[in-house]
Design a protein around this motif. Structure first.
Motif, short mmCIF file in Angstrom:
data_model
loop_
_atom_site.label_atom_id
_atom_site.label_comp_id
_atom_site.label_asym_id
_atom_site.label_seq_id
_atom_site.Cartn_x
_atom_site.Cartn_y
_atom_site.Cartn_z
N PRO A 156 0.81 -1.22 0.00
CA PRO A 156 0.00 0.00 0.00
C PRO A 156 0.84 1.27 0.00
O PRO A 156 0.41 2.31 -0.51
N GLU A 157 2.06 1.18 0.53
CA GLU A 157 2.92 2.36 0.61
C GLU A 157 3.46 2.79 -0.75
O GLU A 157 4.01 3.88 -0.89
N GLN A 158 3.27 1.95 -1.77
CA GLN A 158 3.75 2.29 -3.12
C GLN A 158 2.68 2.95 -3.98
O GLN A 158 2.92 3.23 -5.15
N ALA A 159 1.52 3.21 -3.42
CA ALA A 159 0.35 3.65 -4.21
C ALA A 159 0.61 4.89 -5.05
O ALA A 159 0.10 5.01 -6.17
N HIS A 160 1.40 5.82 -4.54
CA HIS A 160 1.57 7.09 -5.25
C HIS A 160 2.93 7.22 -5.92
O HIS A 160 3.35 8.31 -6.29
N LYS A 161 3.58 6.07 -6.13
CA LYS A 161 4.81 6.04 -6.92
C LYS A 161 4.48 5.63 -8.35
O LYS A 161 3.39 5.14 -8.64
N TYR A 162 5.46 5.84 -9.23
CA TYR A 162 5.32 5.38 -10.61
C TYR A 162 5.96 4.00 -10.74
O TYR A 162 6.87 3.65 -9.98
N PRO A 163 5.50 3.19 -11.71
CA PRO A 163 6.04 1.84 -11.83
C PRO A 163 7.56 1.78 -11.90
O PRO A 163 8.17 0.87 -11.35
N GLY A 164 8.17 2.76 -12.59
CA GLY A 164 9.62 2.76 -12.73
C GLY A 164 10.36 2.91 -11.41
O GLY A 164 11.58 2.66 -11.34
N GLN A 165 9.67 3.33 -10.37
CA GLN A 165 10.29 3.49 -9.05
C GLN A 165 10.20 2.22 -8.21
O GLN A 165 10.69 2.19 -7.08
N LEU A 166 9.57 1.17 -8.75
CA LEU A 166 9.35 -0.07 -8.01
C LEU A 166 10.28 -1.17 -8.49
O LEU A 166 10.77 -1.14 -9.63
N SER A 167 10.52 -2.14 -7.63
CA SER A 167 11.26 -3.34 -8.04
C SER A 167 10.38 -4.19 -8.95
O SER A 167 9.17 -3.99 -9.04
N GLY A 168 11.02 -5.17 -9.59
CA GLY A 168 10.24 -6.06 -10.46
C GLY A 168 9.17 -6.82 -9.71
O GLY A 168 8.04 -6.96 -10.19
N GLY A 169 9.51 -7.30 -8.50
CA GLY A 169 8.52 -8.02 -7.72
C GLY A 169 7.36 -7.14 -7.32
O GLY A 169 6.19 -7.57 -7.33
N GLN A 170 7.66 -5.89 -6.98
CA GLN A 170 6.59 -4.95 -6.62
C GLN A 170 5.71 -4.64 -7.84
O GLN A 170 4.48 -4.57 -7.73
N GLN A 171 6.33 -4.48 -9.01
CA GLN A 171 5.54 -4.22 -10.21
C GLN A 171 4.63 -5.40 -10.54
O GLN A 171 3.48 -5.20 -10.95
N GLN A 172 5.13 -6.61 -10.33
CA GLN A 172 4.28 -7.77 -10.63
C GLN A 172 3.12 -7.86 -9.64
O GLN A 172 2.01 -8.26 -10.00
N ARG A 173 3.34 -7.44 -8.40
CA ARG A 173 2.25 -7.42 -7.43
C ARG A 173 1.21 -6.35 -7.81
O ARG A 173 0.01 -6.55 -7.61
N VAL A 174 1.67 -5.24 -8.35
CA VAL A 174 0.73 -4.23 -8.86
C VAL A 174 -0.09 -4.83 -10.00
O VAL A 174 -1.31 -4.63 -10.09
#
Length: 269
Positions: A156-174
């Protein structure tokens, strides 16, 4: 197709005791394939695929590269078009009728190897976009749902980030949260961990395990043998566009009957 508003969602079936499998014989048919075949020019990618996937069943599809696994799963929501046979999803036959295709896609969520997130949209907007445009949900309601789903997949803490700011695992969870936002009755996963660094694989598989335990009907193309052993109700092994063998994880890993299955297992285990 059943109406989710009028028919209550099936309760998640209880987990079997160790060494036992769940009895799904009385569950509804959710995906029915009858003699499904597909060609790319002269190459036959699928050759007479026939099987039925029950409600709440978790089916893992294994096989060597080029065996037809991804082609089959993509045919189930018409990303690929089969030329022969029948595919019926939640009582609706998949034909060239666009109304049927749209109806099926509204009930089937799919997560791919590549995340396919919109890079210019924040995470919360990636998750809430389809419910707003397709389901016509009010933005506030869609964003509340998106936050609940991001909580469910643990970011939930990644809600207001852009995909490029996330790890691959986080992007797949999105991507999983985005698929769930359409409230699907079936989830399809196509090699969703194969593009991830090894340390990120477990976090995505854990989300998929939780989803399976919640009672979601799932079809998973993967090379993750541990996931297949732990979570699958049934394993289907494919080669050259055909189903070579299928059965419980115990049967598949401990007592396979086909020589090709035994060879495959000897090479990967």
């Amino acid at each position: 197709m059943t109406d989710a508003a009028t028919e209550p969602t099936a309760e998640p079936m209880s987990e079997p005791a160790a060494g036992q499998t769940r009895d799904l014989s009385n569950a509804r048919d959710m995906i029915v394939c009858e003699d499904v075949s597909k060609w790319y020019g002269d190459f036959q990618a699928l050759d007479g695929i026939s099987t039925t996937i029950k409600e709440q069943e978790v089916v893992v599809v294994l096989g060597p590269s080029g065996s037809g696994k991804s082609t089959w799963i993509r045919c189930i929501n018409r990303l690929e078009v089969h030329q022969e046979g029948r595919i019926v999803v939640d009582d609706v036959e998949l034909t060239n009728d666009l109304r049927n295709i749209e109806q099926i896609r509204s009930e089937v969520g799919m997560v791919f190897q590549q995340f396919n997130l919109f890079p210019h949209l924040k995470v919360i907007d990636n998750v809430s976009l389809a419910p707003i445009w397709v389901r016509k949900k009010p933005r506030v309601e869609a964003e509340e749902q998106a936050m609940a789903l991001l909580e469910r997949v643990g970011i939930p803490e990644q809600a207001h980030k852009y995909p490029g700011q996330l790890s691959g695992g986080q992007q797949q969870r999105v991507a999983i949260a985005r698929a769930l936002a359409m409230e699907p009755r079936i989830m399809l996963f196509d090699e969703v961990t194969s593009a991830l660094d090894p340390e990120m694989v477990k976090e995505v598989l854990d989300i998929m395990k939780t989803l399976a335990l919640s009672g979601m009907t799932m079809m998973v193309v993967t090379h993750e043998m541990g996931f297949a052993k732990e979570v699958a109700d049934r394993i289907i092994f494919m080669e050259e566009g055909q189903i070579v063998e299928q059965g419980t994880p115990q049967h598949f890993f401990e007592n396979p009957t086909e020589d090709r299955t035994k060879l495959f297992l000897s090479q990967i285990l």
